[in-house]
Design an enzyme around this catalytic site. Sequence first.
Site, PDB file in Angstrom:
ATOM      1  N   HIS A 139      25.405   5.846 -75.251  1.00  0.00           N
ATOM      2  CA  HIS A 139      26.784   6.622 -75.121  1.00  0.00           C
ATOM      3  C   HIS A 139      27.310   6.986 -76.415  1.00  0.00           C
ATOM      4  O   HIS A 139      26.729   6.228 -77.363  1.00  0.00           O
ATOM      5  CB  HIS A 139      27.673   5.954 -74.231  1.00  0.00           C
ATOM      6  CG  HIS A 139      27.776   6.153 -72.970  1.00  0.00           C
ATOM      7  ND1 HIS A 139      26.587   5.412 -72.072  1.00  0.00           N
ATOM      8  CD2 HIS A 139      27.883   6.937 -72.048  1.00  0.00           C
ATOM      9  CE1 HIS A 139      26.353   5.964 -70.783  1.00  0.00           C
ATOM     10  NE2 HIS A 139      27.438   6.782 -70.884  1.00  0.00           N
ATOM     11  N   LYS A 177      32.781   4.240 -76.542  1.00  0.00           N
ATOM     12  CA  LYS A 177      32.524   3.534 -75.293  1.00  0.00           C
ATOM     13  C   LYS A 177      32.601   2.096 -75.341  1.00  0.00           C
ATOM     14  O   LYS A 177      31.899   1.703 -76.110  1.00  0.00           O
ATOM     15  CB  LYS A 177      31.603   4.107 -74.391  1.00  0.00           C
ATOM     16  CG  LYS A 177      31.519   3.629 -73.063  1.00  0.00           C
ATOM     17  CD  LYS A 177      30.040   4.209 -72.352  1.00  0.00           C
ATOM     18  CE  LYS A 177      30.119   3.617 -71.019  1.00  0.00           C
ATOM     19  NZ  LYS A 177      31.390   4.131 -70.035  1.00  0.00           N
TER      20      LYS A 177
END
Length: 232
Positions: free
Chosen positions: A135, A139
């Site tokens: 990600h 995040k």
Amino acid sequence: MKIALIGYGKMGKTIHELAEQHGDGVVFIIDRNSSDQLNHMNRENVDVAIEFTNPESAFENLKYCVVNQIPVISGTTGWLHRYDELVRICHKNDGTFMYASNFSIGVNIFFEVNKFLAEKMSGYQEYRVSMEEIHHTEKLDAPSGTAITLAEGIVEKNSRFESVKEIDIHSKRIGKTPGTHTIEYHSPIDSIEIKHTAHSRRGFAKGAYEAAVWIKNKKGVFSIQDMLFGDQ
């Protein structure tokens, strides 16, 4: 449809764009600088709330909605140790709630493919399962909620595993990656790999918006599988 956006990061802003494209009104935008506005929301001025915040504030945001009978969907991860408590509060107050670790339609189909493969591989001890999730660097949680859901699917369908902790999950945070999840079954002879790659956040936002439309006139606790596949 009158929508309240609780959390106005990248997901909230993308959902806002989609809502306006469909002719819906965003009547509340609540972020860390306007959290007091939450107390002004009620069933008369909000049809549905969409919550994407952080693990620290999610539970109280959702509790406020279900107590005040505002249908709410949430994609916030990292607070699920209190999920059962929220379910009880929702039922007690005749509320409406949906949680998904990922609202992407493609990802939720991928969840089903993952379960199918896990069940088929259950009897083959020579295959070691591992997972990689990638990600963007903003995040906060690792592993991702999607990775945990995938691991839960493996445990549910593969009798070799009793706990999510037994699944080897590698988390990476790279650049602006929206989300990539790869599951591999590896043996000395061969490997089997399934993979989902998100190209943008729009798929997540589209699923969240469609869930909000679906849930607004319902009562109870739902999953996105209820919406997509009719599983109750």
